[in-house]
Design a protein around this motif. Structure first.
Motif, PDB file in Angstrom:
ATOM      1  N   GLU A   2       0.815  -1.205   0.000  1.00 49.51           N
ATOM      2  CA  GLU A   2       0.000   0.000   0.000  1.00 49.51           C
ATOM      3  C   GLU A   2       0.846   1.251   0.000  1.00 49.51           C
ATOM      4  OE1 GLU A   2      -3.051   0.377   2.861  1.00 49.51           O
ATOM      5  OE2 GLU A   2      -3.657  -1.686   2.636  1.00 49.51           O
ATOM      6  N   ASP A  10       0.724   6.432   0.314  1.00 46.02           N
ATOM      7  CA  ASP A  10      -0.332   5.437   0.372  1.00 46.02           C
ATOM      8  C   ASP A  10      -1.104   5.533  -0.940  1.00 46.02           C
ATOM      9  OD1 ASP A  10      -2.635   3.912   0.771  1.00 46.02           O
ATOM     10  OD2 ASP A  10      -2.750   4.442   2.899  1.00 46.02           O
ATOM     11  N   HIS A  12      -3.811   4.498  -1.811  1.00 46.27           N
ATOM     12  CA  HIS A  12      -5.246   4.736  -1.642  1.00 46.27           C
ATOM     13  C   HIS A  12      -5.555   6.208  -1.397  1.00 46.27           C
ATOM     14  CE1 HIS A  12      -6.053   0.482  -1.751  1.00 46.27           C
ATOM     15  NE2 HIS A  12      -5.088   0.304  -0.874  1.00 46.27           N
ATOM     16  N   SER A  54     -12.623   2.919  -7.991  1.00 46.84           N
ATOM     17  CA  SER A  54     -11.212   2.640  -7.751  1.00 46.84           C
ATOM     18  C   SER A  54     -10.881   1.275  -8.329  1.00 46.84           C
ATOM     19  CB  SER A  54     -10.919   2.659  -6.254  1.00 46.84           C
ATOM     20  OG  SER A  54      -9.527   2.517  -6.048  1.00 46.84           O
ATOM     21  N   SER A  56      -8.638  -2.445  -7.911  1.00 47.31           N
ATOM     22  CA  SER A  56      -8.205  -3.342  -6.839  1.00 47.31           C
ATOM     23  C   SER A  56      -6.816  -2.914  -6.376  1.00 47.31           C
ATOM     24  CB  SER A  56      -8.160  -4.786  -7.338  1.00 47.31           C
ATOM     25  OG  SER A  56      -7.098  -4.944  -8.269  1.00 47.31           O
ATOM     26  N   GLU A  57      -6.481  -3.312  -5.192  1.00 47.20           N
ATOM     27  CA  GLU A  57      -5.160  -2.980  -4.639  1.00 47.20           C
ATOM     28  C   GLU A  57      -4.042  -3.436  -5.561  1.00 47.20           C
ATOM     29  OE1 GLU A  57      -2.523  -2.746  -0.782  1.00 47.20           O
ATOM     30  OE2 GLU A  57      -4.676  -2.799  -0.698  1.00 47.20           O
ATOM     31  N   GLN A  58      -4.146  -4.626  -6.088  1.00 46.30           N
ATOM     32  CA  GLN A  58      -3.107  -5.159  -6.974  1.00 46.30           C
ATOM     33  C   GLN A  58      -2.973  -4.286  -8.226  1.00 46.30           C
ATOM     34  OE1 GLN A  58      -3.794  -9.123  -8.395  1.00 46.30           O
ATOM     35  NE2 GLN A  58      -1.902  -9.184  -9.553  1.00 46.30           N
ATOM     36  N   GLU A  61      -1.325  -0.949  -7.381  1.00 49.70           N
ATOM     37  CA  GLU A  61       0.114  -1.114  -7.169  1.00 49.70           C
ATOM     38  C   GLU A  61       0.871  -1.198  -8.494  1.00 49.70           C
ATOM     39  OE1 GLU A  61       0.659  -4.563  -4.723  1.00 49.70           O
ATOM     40  OE2 GLU A  61      -0.334  -3.635  -3.006  1.00 49.70           O
TER      41      GLU A  61
END
Length: 83
Positions: A2, A10, A12, A54, A56-58, A61
């Motif tokens: 993150e 961050d 996010h 948004s 996904s986190e992946q 990244e």
């Protein structure tokens, strides 16, 4: 991942405007990102940059790393912190 190790960014907390500016500063158009990264389509980039959705986190990244690979740490920090 993150938080970026370099500047404690961050992913996010990056604003839609900053995402767009990172992309442009890194020299990518939305379609070029689609070609560079599997599983990311132009529509995903558009939604992220227009604050409609948004990723996904992946995906965030991978996208952040793509942009960061073309910019200096200072450029990234300035764009993210000011926009």
């Amino acid at each position: 991942m993150e938080v970026s190790e370099d500047d404690n960014i961050d992913i996010h907390d990056i604003s839609p405007t900053a995402w767009r500016l990172l992309r442009v500063a890194a020299g990518f158009g939305q379609r070029e990102v689609e070609v560079e990264i599997d599983d990311i389509m132009q529509a995903h980039i558009s939604m992220l940059e227009n604050n409609n959705r948004s990723l996904s986190e992946q995906r965030l990244e991978v996208l952040f790393e793509l942009y960061r690979s073309e910019l200096t740490n200072e450029q990234v920090r300035v764009l993210v912190s000011n926009f």
